[in-house]
Scaffold this motif. Sequence first.
Motif, PDB file in Angstrom:
ATOM      1  N   ALA A  36       0.868  -1.157  -0.081  1.00 49.56           N
ATOM      2  CA  ALA A  36       0.087  -0.045  -0.145  1.00 49.56           C
ATOM      3  C   ALA A  36       0.614   1.439  -0.024  1.00 49.56           C
ATOM      4  O   ALA A  36       2.050   1.324   0.612  1.00 49.56           O
ATOM      5  CB  ALA A  36      -1.131   0.016   1.360  1.00 49.56           C
ATOM      6  N   TYR A  37       0.493   2.157  -0.849  1.00 53.23           N
ATOM      7  CA  TYR A  37       1.217   3.352  -0.766  1.00 53.23           C
ATOM      8  C   TYR A  37       1.478   4.035   0.336  1.00 53.23           C
ATOM      9  O   TYR A  37       2.691   4.537   0.625  1.00 53.23           O
ATOM     10  CB  TYR A  37       0.629   4.475  -1.786  1.00 53.23           C
ATOM     11  CG  TYR A  37       1.302   5.709  -2.227  1.00 53.23           C
ATOM     12  CD1 TYR A  37       2.810   5.471  -2.724  1.00 53.23           C
ATOM     13  CD2 TYR A  37       0.857   6.929  -2.355  1.00 53.23           C
ATOM     14  CE1 TYR A  37       3.394   6.662  -3.008  1.00 53.23           C
ATOM     15  CE2 TYR A  37       1.541   8.190  -2.552  1.00 53.23           C
ATOM     16  CZ  TYR A  37       2.926   8.101  -2.725  1.00 53.23           C
ATOM     17  OH  TYR A  37       3.706   9.284  -3.410  1.00 53.23           O
ATOM     18  N   PRO A  38       0.641   4.383   1.374  1.00 53.79           N
ATOM     19  CA  PRO A  38       1.086   5.022   2.504  1.00 53.79           C
ATOM     20  C   PRO A  38       2.126   4.331   3.566  1.00 53.79           C
ATOM     21  O   PRO A  38       2.954   4.635   4.184  1.00 53.79           O
ATOM     22  CB  PRO A  38      -0.288   5.484   3.433  1.00 53.79           C
ATOM     23  CG  PRO A  38      -1.255   4.134   2.694  1.00 53.79           C
ATOM     24  CD  PRO A  38      -0.830   4.194   1.344  1.00 53.79           C
ATOM     25  N   VAL A  39       1.798   3.046   3.424  1.00 52.30           N
ATOM     26  CA  VAL A  39       2.899   1.967   3.973  1.00 52.30           C
ATOM     27  C   VAL A  39       4.153   2.082   3.406  1.00 52.30           C
ATOM     28  O   VAL A  39       5.300   2.191   4.288  1.00 52.30           O
ATOM     29  CB  VAL A  39       2.402   0.414   4.044  1.00 52.30           C
ATOM     30  CG1 VAL A  39       3.402  -0.461   4.558  1.00 52.30           C
ATOM     31  CG2 VAL A  39       1.074   0.656   4.771  1.00 52.30           C
ATOM     32  N   ALA A  40       4.346   2.128   2.083  1.00 53.06           N
ATOM     33  CA  ALA A  40       5.471   2.268   1.423  1.00 53.06           C
ATOM     34  C   ALA A  40       6.435   3.410   1.859  1.00 53.06           C
ATOM     35  O   ALA A  40       7.333   3.669   2.010  1.00 53.06           O
ATOM     36  CB  ALA A  40       5.527   2.255   0.174  1.00 53.06           C
ATOM     37  N   VAL A  41       5.492   4.760   1.754  1.00 51.93           N
ATOM     38  CA  VAL A  41       6.163   5.926   2.229  1.00 51.93           C
ATOM     39  C   VAL A  41       6.531   6.124   3.682  1.00 51.93           C
ATOM     40  O   VAL A  41       7.790   6.504   4.132  1.00 51.93           O
ATOM     41  CB  VAL A  41       5.156   7.046   2.084  1.00 51.93           C
ATOM     42  CG1 VAL A  41       5.635   8.549   2.320  1.00 51.93           C
ATOM     43  CG2 VAL A  41       4.925   7.266   0.363  1.00 51.93           C
TER      44      VAL A  41
END
Length: 254
Positions: free
Chosen positions: A158-163
Amino acid sequence: MRAGTRTITATGMTTTTRTVIPMADSMAERIPDALVLLAWLSPGYPVGAYAYSHGLEWAVEAGDVRDEASLRDWLADVLEHGAGRSDAILAAHAHAAAEAGDADALVAVNDLALALSPSRELHLETSQQGRSFLDATRAAWDVPRLAALGSHLDGPVAYPVAVGAAAGAHGLDRAAVLAAYLAAFLQNLVSASLRLAPVGQTAGTRVVAALMPRAASLARAVRDLPLDEAGTATLRLDLGSFRHETQYTRIFRS
């Protein structure tokens, strides 16, 4: 910062002595974090954010978003009751897990983030951007902690997890990361609205300016919330995302 002193010598020649004035330690410490976040969350970072509208394309088609006021209200709801708030909570927990080097906790946050996607298109939006972000960051900004954690995120991310994970592994300030993430989230959706044409550039800029204080306030409010606070309450957006899958004309993937 440089200061210059001009001196006229006996021969009539002018010389300039330059003195380097060091910045305050606190400012010097903040600048690298800010520059990294500007790079990671810029439109030029190779995550494909330009391809997604997070349901906004359907909202324009349906007439829910038709002018500056309706765009501002729609995005305010997405920010405070939808993916903005939920993603910030997820990013905060991913940041904490990465900072602690806790791979199991990070995987658990990612599993929850992916499960919370309400439609196929929104799942694609977050997982494609997340995978692209993590791959690009590991290729250009890798550090040992991120490399170790990255091996546990070998599938959809998931994008927020990656960031959040990348920022935590790099030791970036959590509050700054959340504020920057939400600001980029808003700006990307306003950029999508300009291509969908319910507003022009000046109106879009006013919408960004109006919502930035709310993004900053939200970043502070969610920083320490428990993980079970993640989730959305934007039912019309979720239903619109399903309808977007069969929308006759569209330029976005969500």
